[in-house]
Design an enzyme around this catalytic site. Structure first.
Site, short mmCIF file in Angstrom:
data_model
loop_
_atom_site.label_atom_id
_atom_site.label_comp_id
_atom_site.label_asym_id
_atom_site.label_seq_id
_atom_site.Cartn_x
_atom_site.Cartn_y
_atom_site.Cartn_z
N TYR A 183 0.83 -1.21 0.00
CA TYR A 183 0.00 0.00 0.00
C TYR A 183 0.86 1.26 0.00
O TYR A 183 0.40 2.33 0.38
CB TYR A 183 -0.91 0.03 1.23
CG TYR A 183 -2.12 -0.89 1.17
CD1 TYR A 183 -1.99 -2.25 0.92
CD2 TYR A 183 -3.40 -0.40 1.40
CE1 TYR A 183 -3.08 -3.09 0.89
CE2 TYR A 183 -4.51 -1.24 1.37
CZ TYR A 183 -4.34 -2.59 1.12
OH TYR A 183 -5.44 -3.42 1.11
N LYS A 230 5.49 -14.34 2.09
CA LYS A 230 5.53 -15.22 0.91
C LYS A 230 7.00 -15.26 0.50
O LYS A 230 7.37 -14.93 -0.62
CB LYS A 230 4.61 -14.66 -0.18
CG LYS A 230 4.41 -15.57 -1.36
CD LYS A 230 3.67 -16.85 -1.05
CE LYS A 230 3.65 -17.76 -2.27
NZ LYS A 230 3.15 -19.11 -1.98
N ASP A 284 -0.25 -18.45 1.82
CA ASP A 284 -1.22 -19.40 1.27
C ASP A 284 -1.48 -20.53 2.27
O ASP A 284 -2.63 -20.94 2.51
CB ASP A 284 -0.74 -19.94 -0.09
CG ASP A 284 0.73 -20.35 -0.09
OD1 ASP A 284 1.49 -19.92 0.81
OD2 ASP A 284 1.15 -21.11 -0.98
N ASP A 307 -4.71 -7.87 5.20
CA ASP A 307 -6.05 -7.42 4.80
C ASP A 307 -6.87 -8.62 4.35
O ASP A 307 -8.03 -8.80 4.75
CB ASP A 307 -5.93 -6.39 3.68
CG ASP A 307 -7.28 -5.87 3.24
OD1 ASP A 307 -8.10 -5.56 4.11
OD2 ASP A 307 -7.54 -5.79 2.02
N ASP A 353 -10.12 -10.61 6.44
CA ASP A 353 -11.47 -10.84 5.90
C ASP A 353 -11.85 -12.31 6.07
O ASP A 353 -12.98 -12.64 6.45
CB ASP A 353 -11.55 -10.48 4.40
CG ASP A 353 -12.05 -9.06 4.19
OD1 ASP A 353 -11.78 -8.20 5.06
OD2 ASP A 353 -12.71 -8.81 3.15
N1 GGG Z 1 -14.04 0.24 7.27
C1 GGG Z 1 -13.11 -0.31 6.38
C2 GGG Z 1 -13.28 0.17 4.98
O1 GGG Z 1 -13.95 1.12 4.71
N2 GGG Z 1 -12.63 -0.51 4.06
C3 GGG Z 1 -12.72 -0.17 2.71
C4 GGG Z 1 -11.67 -0.83 1.88
O2 GGG Z 1 -11.88 -1.07 0.71
N3 GGG Z 1 -10.54 -1.12 2.43
C5 GGG Z 1 -9.49 -1.78 1.80
C6 GGG Z 1 -8.25 -1.68 2.59
O3 GGG Z 1 -8.18 -0.82 3.47
O4 GGG Z 1 -7.34 -2.46 2.36
#
Ligand code: GGG
Length: 356
Positions: A138, A189, A222, A246, A250
């Site tokens: 990022y 990785k 993985d 991230d 999830d």
């Molecule tokens: N509340 C978390 C949010 O709004 N996430 C939106 C999103 O697309 N996040 C991707 C990330 O932060 O990697």
């Protein structure tokens, strides 16, 4: 009485429903405990603001936020705007601008909720995922060339700095040390990504010398995804890059029952800047405006915010209230119930009012 200044930024989609719900329960806690008061300022930033001004937040928005004790954030994402514009214009601008490098993502199956995994015992899923939140994939480092031509090219370079990796490792080892199992899994990785990820492993080994009481291990991302599903009880604290964590978080939210219950804290551990607290879910515009969004992730997030603000009693009372309400079956549709956002919120407020 202690006073805390909170900047509320509901932003997009269901963020506009869950943040008011979160503020309602925190105000109920303030009234119930008498320990603290909140001064909340509301900021109408996000995709609607973008449509009106061409910006997700004002140019001097970080200066405005600087004076607050915490930021309570909803979600970004709009079906009519590019996701990179909304994400970089607000959430990442705040995270990176305020050097909120430690993103903490706890996962548990709350009482009354069911994991989609078969054969999960209560307590098998009790994890903290530590996401590096300031660089890595990022970093925003890259570009496009030869636009519109057959040889068009795009690069997206992950950046790993010694300072950045060392500080997130220290946070992760510290969290692992504070938990009963004292186990940290360092996810990379590093078989395929032989520069940045090998660097990451080397720094983990260096930092581990300061934490001889923490067991640590390496795992490829993985394999980690498979392990979260196949052997969830073998996991405790996890540290991973911005993108890997991230994705893993999830998955963690999903195996704990729903992304609708997954919280996160974007921390500047140095406390130079305000930290930001948000549910990990996005704007979920498919259900926005219907009053059915799960507010539990936001309540858990609010509990993390209260802890950060030095209100551990209120933080604990809030989680106890949330757990009682979940266990009583007052749940939104994503976790198998029929309750609305307002009904879950009212039940948590009532549970707080009756709490000891
Ligand atoms: N509340 C978390 C949010 O709004 N996430 C939106 C999103 O697309 N996040 C991707 C990330 O932060 O990697």
């Amino acid at each position: 009485m202690r006073r805390h200044r909170i900047a509320a930024i509901p932003a997009d989609g269901i963020g506009k429903e869950v943040i008011p719900a979160g503020l309602e329960v925190v105000q109920a806690l303030a009234a119930r405990t008498g320990d603290f008061a909140l001064d909340v300022e509301h900021f109408p930033w996000g995709s609607d603001h973008y449509r009106g001004t061409g910006r997700m937040m004002p140019e001097d928005g970080l200066d405005t936020l600087k004076g607050f004790d915490a930021i309570f954030f909803g979600a970004v994402g709009d079906p009519l705007l590019p996701d990179d514009v909304t994400l970089w214009g607000l959430r990442l601008r705040i995270c990176q601008g305020f050097d909120q490098y430690a993103n903490i993502r706890p996962t548990r199956v709350l009482p009354g909720l069911t994991s989609p995994l078969r054969e999960v015992e209560p307590g098998d899923i009790d994890w903290v995922i530590v996401r590096e939140n300031s660089e890595g994939e990022y970093a925003g480092h890259g570009g496009r060339a030869h636009r519109g031509h057959p040889e068009e090219v795009a690069t997206e370079t992950a950046i790993f700095t010694r300072a950045g990796v060392t500080r997130i490792m220290r946070v992760a080892f510290d969290i692992a040390r504070s938990r009963p199992r004292r186990l940290l899994t360092v996810v990379t990785k590093s078989n395929a990504q032989k520069h940045g990820m090998v660097f990451w492993d080397e720094i983990a080994a260096e930092v581990s010398r300061d934490f001889p009481d923490v067991r640590w291990e390496k795992e490829l991302v993985d394999a980690m995804a498979a392990r979260m599903v196949r052997r969830p009880a073998s996991i405790d604290t996890v540290v991973a890059t911005n993108l890997h964590a991230d994705i893993l978080s999830d998955l963690a939210g999903a195996v704990a029952g729903s992304l609708g219950v997954a919280p996160t804290a974007n921390l500047d551990p140095s406390r130079r800047f305000p930290s930001m607290f948000e549910p990990i879910h996005g704007s979920a515009f498919d259900i926005a405006g219907k009053g059915v969004a799960n507010p539990v992730a936001t309540f858990w997030t609010a509990s993390m915010m209260l802890d950060h603000l030095g209100e551990p009693r209120a933080a604990r009372l809030l989680m106890e209230a949330v757990e009682r309400v979940c266990a009583a079956g007052i749940r939104t549709a994503d976790v198998g119930g029929t309750a609305t956002t307002a009904e879950v919120t009212a039940a948590v407020v009532a549970a707080i009012s009756g709490a000891n």
